[in-house]
Design an enzyme around this catalytic site. Sequence first.
Site, PDB file in Angstrom:
ATOM      1  N   ALA A  24       0.901  -1.171  -0.087  1.00 24.46           N
ATOM      2  CA  ALA A  24       0.027   0.004   0.114  1.00 24.46           C
ATOM      3  C   ALA A  24       0.862   1.130  -0.007  1.00 24.46           C
ATOM      4  CB  ALA A  24      -1.199   0.012   1.136  1.00 24.46           C
ATOM      5  N   GLU A  25       0.093   2.229  -0.243  1.00 24.66           N
ATOM      6  CA  GLU A  25       0.920   3.623  -0.167  1.00 24.66           C
ATOM      7  C   GLU A  25      -0.022   4.729   0.128  1.00 24.66           C
ATOM      8  OE1 GLU A  25       3.316   6.859  -3.334  1.00 24.66           O
ATOM      9  OE2 GLU A  25       2.412   5.115  -4.048  1.00 24.66           O
ATOM     10  N   GLY A  27       0.011   8.620   2.445  1.00 26.89           N
ATOM     11  CA  GLY A  27       0.419  10.031   2.668  1.00 26.89           C
ATOM     12  C   GLY A  27       1.877  10.228   3.134  1.00 26.89           C
ATOM     13  N   THR A  30       5.138   4.354   2.052  1.00 29.03           N
ATOM     14  CA  THR A  30       4.977   3.073   1.068  1.00 29.03           C
ATOM     15  C   THR A  30       5.248   1.755   1.758  1.00 29.03           C
ATOM     16  OG1 THR A  30       5.344   4.482  -0.827  1.00 29.03           O
ATOM     17  CG2 THR A  30       5.231   2.076  -1.091  1.00 29.03           C
ATOM     18  N   ASP A 143      -3.465   8.959  15.416  1.00 35.99           N
ATOM     19  CA  ASP A 143      -4.012   8.571  14.031  1.00 35.99           C
ATOM     20  C   ASP A 143      -4.841   7.314  13.919  1.00 35.99           C
ATOM     21  OD1 ASP A 143      -4.240   9.384  11.385  1.00 35.99           O
ATOM     22  OD2 ASP A 143      -2.664   8.458  10.423  1.00 35.99           O
TER      23      ASP A 143
END
Length: 670
Positions: A24-25, A27, A30, A143
């Site tokens: 996945a990548e 903000g 990666t 987060d």
Amino acid sequence: MSEVTGAPIGKIIDNRYRITRKIAEGGMATVYQATDVRLDRSVAIKIMHIQLAQGPHRDQFVQRFHREARSAAAIANPHIVQIYDTGEYDGLDYLVMEYVHGVNLRYEMNRVGTFSVRETIRIIGEILDGLAAAHGVGVVHRDIKPENILLNDRGRVQITDFGLAKAASQATLATTGMLLGTAAYLAPEMIEDNLATPQGDLYSVGIMAWEMLAGEVPFTSDNPVTMVFKHVHEDVPALAAQHPGVPRPVSEFIARLTGRSVSDRPDDAAQALRELQDFSRSLTPTELAYRIGDGPQPQPTSVLPVSDIAAPVQEDDVAPLATEVIGDGGKDAATSGASDAVAGKPRRRLAIILGTIAAVAAIAAGGFAWWHYLGPGSYWTVPSADDVACTQGRTCSIKGARFADYERTLKVTGIPYTTSEEFSDTAKKGTIISASPSNVGDHVSKRNNDVMTFVISKGVRQLTIPADIADSGSANGKDPIGALEKTGFTSIAHDTSKDEYSMDVPEGAVISIDPKPGSTVDHNRTITVVLSKGPMPVSMPDVVGRTKADALSMLGQARLKVSASETYSDTVASGKVISSSVKAGTQLHWGDSVSLVVSKGPQMVTVPDVRGKSQDEATKTLKALGLDVKISAPLGNLTHTVRLQDPAPGKQVRVRDTKGKATTVTLTVV
């Protein structure tokens, strides 16, 4: 550019981590799947984006990045994705983490639509359990969102990105003024003051719980700025107001987590988890099964095919050998005269005969010398092997031939040879691994006393698994993986995700091993090892004020060792816990000891009969029992003798009242 320069697929980072695919990548980074070639296990590697590692704040970012990574690695909880290592690749910092087989909560939200109350409570409870461990060591996630909540293939929660969000957001705010984090889940104090608190994590958890039940977040907007404004200036609407079927305790708990003011929320995840557990016990099966609407049906997962690539084999060219024979020509001279002709014929015939004899002798001697010193007489020719097929016109090696059979040929031809033996994973026992010379038709010189050399296969090397490897007290048992590697085993399967907690087996020792200890097997046979993670970390339950039976049950479920003593208490009812040796919420492990002090209730005494005794003797007797004494002498105190007492003799009374004051006995004396 957000990703590392050039795709790292197939590359090995730090001589240890082979990148296999991109997962996945985001903000900030990666994520790739990789293989830890040293430990032969799958890991996830998160490589930070290049813009976060450049500019004047790089040193500050790297310092915070590693500090927060160490903090996250210190969290011991099964609901936290473990951090194994940190490093730098092409100037970019990276984290090596546990690879979780499963999906994230966002995927599951999209798949099922809405969750039942029971499933929501289970998932939120596991998230709070993981956060409680983090908050307990001073780590705030910052987060929390569905993308950072992983559900492994057993459906259990594992939280990822610990420490990363905090380090990244501080660096980015300092450089670009951007506010990281998903706007839908940010706490008001994070938005207004960039203030990271445990209560901020709880706010995000509350928004997720709201979304899991309702199928959408409470605040929606196409403009992130508008959404952020709502979080700061509006209260999160009560879930039960929009969906009356949601049990009120659930709605009230979510409202508590999502209070706009930090002080409106629980102090940390441990307190929130206790509140969740308290109200969950009161929910009925019908309330637990409640779900708002039906979600979409799960979609099948596609499997990508894997192609095999075969490399073509080129045949060798065979060049013809051209041979040219050149002869010298001569011419006879004619002579004149009969006498010369007559006289010359016998002499010439003799010369020819002698010359011919000399020439034949010279040719024979030269031929023998060539044959013996340079030709076939000067060497042996490597013979073919009966069990190796050769192709006409191509080089043919004797590699793979059975040496016992080939040795008979060597003895017949008289070729001298020497042998040595080696283990081989590919050559069968007794076959030729290599030879020198190695090909049929090669020469072995006789003049130089050359010999053929052979390396014969002993087959696959056999090794014995140490018999004491499962004994945690032995040197091999203390480091079983190292013991297997030292023994020489080359295929050790140790999946850390399958390691188990144990009260009896120390951390790092063997829970199970296959094949069994003492077995003799091929060195490349896969040895499957499950190790102990030691006693499981648990949170100390809040047992103060509970009955002794309830406290013992709670501590028993946490697999803690309990000892209890009893004492009188003027304030705590009999049979209830007065205090524990460990504070509630403290992180312990299975088998840790906890001491309880249990109330015997107030201390009681039977009032003795002191009538007829002297005032002093009666007072001494009563005070020895912890009672207070009051003297009454309405008719004067001439004899100092007790005539009446209150309370009456034989009555059971408390030694002290709830405030700790001694009970008073009134003596009437004359």
